[in-house]
Design an enzyme around this catalytic site. Structure first.
Site, PDB file in Angstrom:
ATOM      1  N   GLN A  36       0.814  -1.203   0.000  1.00 33.35           N
ATOM      2  CA  GLN A  36       0.000   0.000   0.000  1.00 33.35           C
ATOM      3  C   GLN A  36       0.854   1.264   0.000  1.00 33.35           C
ATOM      4  O   GLN A  36       0.498   2.262  -0.624  1.00 33.35           O
ATOM      5  CB  GLN A  36      -0.935   0.011   1.209  1.00 33.35           C
ATOM      6  CG  GLN A  36      -1.976   1.105   1.178  1.00 33.35           C
ATOM      7  CD  GLN A  36      -2.943   0.959   0.010  1.00 33.35           C
ATOM      8  OE1 GLN A  36      -3.203  -0.141  -0.462  1.00 33.35           O
ATOM      9  NE2 GLN A  36      -3.466   2.077  -0.475  1.00 33.35           N
ATOM     10  N   GLU A  37       1.968   1.221   0.700  1.00 29.48           N
ATOM     11  CA  GLU A  37       2.804   2.411   0.837  1.00 29.48           C
ATOM     12  C   GLU A  37       3.574   2.732  -0.444  1.00 29.48           C
ATOM     13  O   GLU A  37       3.641   3.879  -0.863  1.00 29.48           O
ATOM     14  CB  GLU A  37       3.800   2.235   1.985  1.00 29.48           C
ATOM     15  CG  GLU A  37       3.188   2.363   3.377  1.00 29.48           C
ATOM     16  CD  GLU A  37       2.882   3.802   3.753  1.00 29.48           C
ATOM     17  OE1 GLU A  37       3.237   4.716   2.979  1.00 29.48           O
ATOM     18  OE2 GLU A  37       2.292   4.018   4.814  1.00 29.48           O
ATOM     19  N   SER A  38       4.202   1.722  -1.031  1.00 26.95           N
ATOM     20  CA  SER A  38       5.144   1.991  -2.115  1.00 26.95           C
ATOM     21  C   SER A  38       4.920   1.144  -3.355  1.00 26.95           C
ATOM     22  O   SER A  38       5.615   1.352  -4.353  1.00 26.95           O
ATOM     23  CB  SER A  38       6.571   1.738  -1.620  1.00 26.95           C
ATOM     24  OG  SER A  38       6.753   0.349  -1.317  1.00 26.95           O
TER      25      SER A  38
END
Length: 639
Positions: free
Chosen positions: A499-501
């Protein structure tokens, strides 16, 4: 995959093995040469293998860019022109071309700049082009083009100053245009620049504009003055802009000022309705129980999609399920048919009429592969339905695709950690492919270990059912070790990473969060100190071996701080613990209600998506997924 495909893939693999050693040597030489450019060390002669290397042009472009920054001259200009001309708009030319144009503009080499800059849209280059046209007396249509740039609601590059001065000399910068520019800046929520623009407005028109700027900069103080001095005039747009700002930063103060502002002379019904709407939304964002009454009193004409959604959220927060159901039933069909509101229709029906009345509603939703589908399945005690189906995997198509020059360059650039350049080459090679082609491109990218591009391709193709391809688990040894160190499930780490990267180790956010776990450097240093881990250094967060353990440790610290409540922890990972502290309720609130009332759309979606990812990662390792109901205990005070 067919037997023919397997044989073809074996042949391709054999050919690749024959060239791997040579490519690896060239890659090492290329990387060393690029490092020399970055560190301003002297160039060494390129070997024949390096000169023949697929991405040697990128080394040449890097050297030209370095020389352009250090010693631009006519000979270098000729060399850059000779490099760019035969390559057209290839991705390798883009950064060099922009930097060359900027250099030509700074050196006022209009003879070279003007013929090749007609398509420039970059603000600095656009200003250089205006300056060049002025300098070469190409003034036909220049005033109109310069005025369009002058009227922009943001500060323009210094290169525009000359042509702006020319506009002034031509008496073209009228007071009316100056006021138009200032108002555009205010409407764009840019009060600092607006104050500069207001200086060019004739004095009689400045007062109202300065008041507008003040309403944006200090809304509570400015609105208090207007509330206590009803005879003081204020433009409706300025008043609403200041009030909207206050509802987002201090909803109780906005509500307290509302009666006095509503009573001001000249208040139209539309303006009053706008203020009432803003106050109700602000209270809902603040989870203030008064929001429910404020929404109930809103005029019908103010009820747009934003109000439709937030008045339901306010009712859920207040536990008024009957009111929430009533408002859901009045939603437009396009909104009510979304999984979010289908779920809450079932939840509120169950709360008001009993579980049996909601069973069919839950059943219709429970087959969805998303957060709300899983919640519905939990309510019915049904298994989650992921509808996983492998997408077509055609080795011949992929091999043909991989043999294209642009794809060869993309692969080599990716292997050299030049991911942005790789993405530009990839987009040029694959951007026009149809859905079937993009699915094959997704398989190809995955085989390279380029998981972010694989997932993007699947999304562009509308291929959502290949769950295994959409949920790879890279850096496995690192993730498993970090999970053991921090005492958190590996699936949670992979879910945050995805989700972050989207697995990009070189990812950098607008806030300068870095790496696969998107940590701020300052946070990473503190976590490293507390856990006695390797400090990240300047670029250490771009190394997954450093970033993943630090991210896992940070996740564990947040879990400990927030009482092991996963949704609250995830919200804190995204928005920060200070923001989340304002969202903790005074009494226990069911987790789905708490998540639905997160005031930041990004953070709400972030929490929901990671919960979806946790389910998917269990599936791809052939494990029974953790039920969301087990991950979502009530959110309680003190978390």
């Amino acid at each position: 995959m067919t037997l023919r495909g397997l044989l073809w893939l074996g042949l391709v693999a054999g050919l690749m093995r024959l060239t791997t050693a040579g490519a690896a040597d060239a890659r090492l030489e290329f990387t060393a040469a690029m490092d020399a450019v970055r560190q301003n060390r002297p160039d060494t002669a390129d070997s024949p293998a390096l000169q023949a290397y697929a991405i040697h042009d990128y080394l040449t472009a890097a050297r030209l860019r370095r020389d352009l920054a250090q010693r631009p001259d006519e000979a270098l200009d000729a060399g850059i022109d000779a490099f760019l001309a035969p390559r057209g708009g290839q991705p390798v030319t883009r950064a060099l071309r922009r930097e060359w144009l900027l250099s030509l503009g700074q050196r006022r080499r209009w003879d070279r700049f003007l013929p090749i800059s007609a398509d420039a849209t970059d603000p600095e280059l656009a200003c250089d082009r205006l300056a060049g046209r002025l300098a070469t007396a190409d003034t036909e249509g220049l005033a109109a083009a310069a005025l369009m740039r002058w009227l922009q609601p943001q500060r323009q590059p210094l290169a525009c100053n000359e042509v702006f001065a020319w506009l002034k000399q031509q008496n073209l910068l009228t007071g009316a245009l100056a006021e138009q520019r200032a108002r555009a800046a205010l409407a764009a929520d840019n009060p600092h620049y607006a104050r500069e623009a207001i200086a060019d407005v004739p004095l009689p028109g400045q007062a109202a504009l300065l008041q507008w700027a003040y309403l944006l900069e200090a809304p509570k103080a400015a609105l208090t003055v207007l509330a206590t001095h009803p005879d003081l005039p204020a433009e409706p747009d300025a008043l609403t802009a200041g009030f909207d700002r206050l509802t987002h930063t201090d909803a109780p103060s906005a509500l307290a000022l509302l009666p006095s502002l509503m009573a001001r002379p000249g208040m139209t019904p539309d303006l009053q309705a706008h203020l009432e709407r803003g106050a109700a939304l602000g209270l809902a964002y603040d989870r203030d129980p008064r929001a429910l009454g404020a929404f109930a009193e809103l005029p019908r004409e103010t009820v747009d999609a934003q109000v439709e959604e937030w008045r339901v959220r306010a009712a859920l927060w207040s536990g008024d399920y009957a009111r929430a159901l009533q408002w859901i039933e009045h939603m437009p069909a396009a909104l009510a048919s979304q999984p979010r509101w289908r779920y809450w229709r079932a939840r509120t029906t169950a709360a008001t009429a009993g579980p049996e009345a909601a069973a069919a509603l839950y059943s219709d939703l429970s087959s969805l592969r998303d957060y709300y589908g899983y919640l519905a399945a939990d309510r019915l005690h049904r298994a989650y339905q992921l509808h996983a189906r492998a997408s077509p995997d055609d080795a011949e198509v992929q091999a043909a695709m991989a043999s294209q020059p642009g794809m060869i360059r993309a692969h080599e650039l990716f292997d050299c950690d030049m991911t942005d350049d790789a993405a530009a080459e990839w987009a040029a090679a694959v951007g026009a492919a149809d859905s079937a082609g993009k699915v094959q491109a997704a398989h190809l990218a995955s085989s390279w270990g380029w998981y972010s591009e694989s997932i993007v391709m699947l999304a562009q193709a509308g291929e959502w059912d290949d769950v295994r391809l959409r949920y790879p688990r890279p850096y496995a040894d690192t993730v498993l070790a970090a999970a053991k160190l921090a005492g958190v499930p590996p699936d949670w780490i992979w879910s945050v990473m995805r989700q972050e990267s989207l697995y990009r180790k070189d990812a950098v956010s607008r806030a300068d969060a870095r790496g696969v776990m998107q940590m701020m450097s300052s946070t990473a240093v503190q976590v490293a100190h507390r856990w006695q881990l390797t400090p990240p250094g300047k670029d250490g967060l771009f190394d997954p071996a450093i970033a993943v353990p630090l991210g896992a440790a940070h996740l564990k610290e947040l879990l400990d701080h927030h009482g092991n409540d996963l949704p609250v922890t995830l919200a804190a990972y995204n928005a920060g613990s200070n923001a989340v502290a304002h969202w903790i309720p005074d009494k226990p609130v069911e987790a789905d209600v708490w998540i639905e009332n997160i005031p930041f759309n990004e953070t709400r979606g972030y929490v929901q998506h990671i919960l979806e990812h946790i389910v998917a990662f269990a599936f791809v390792r052939d494990a029974e997924p953790t039920r969301l109901e087990a991950l979502l205990p009530p959110v309680t005070p003190g978390m």
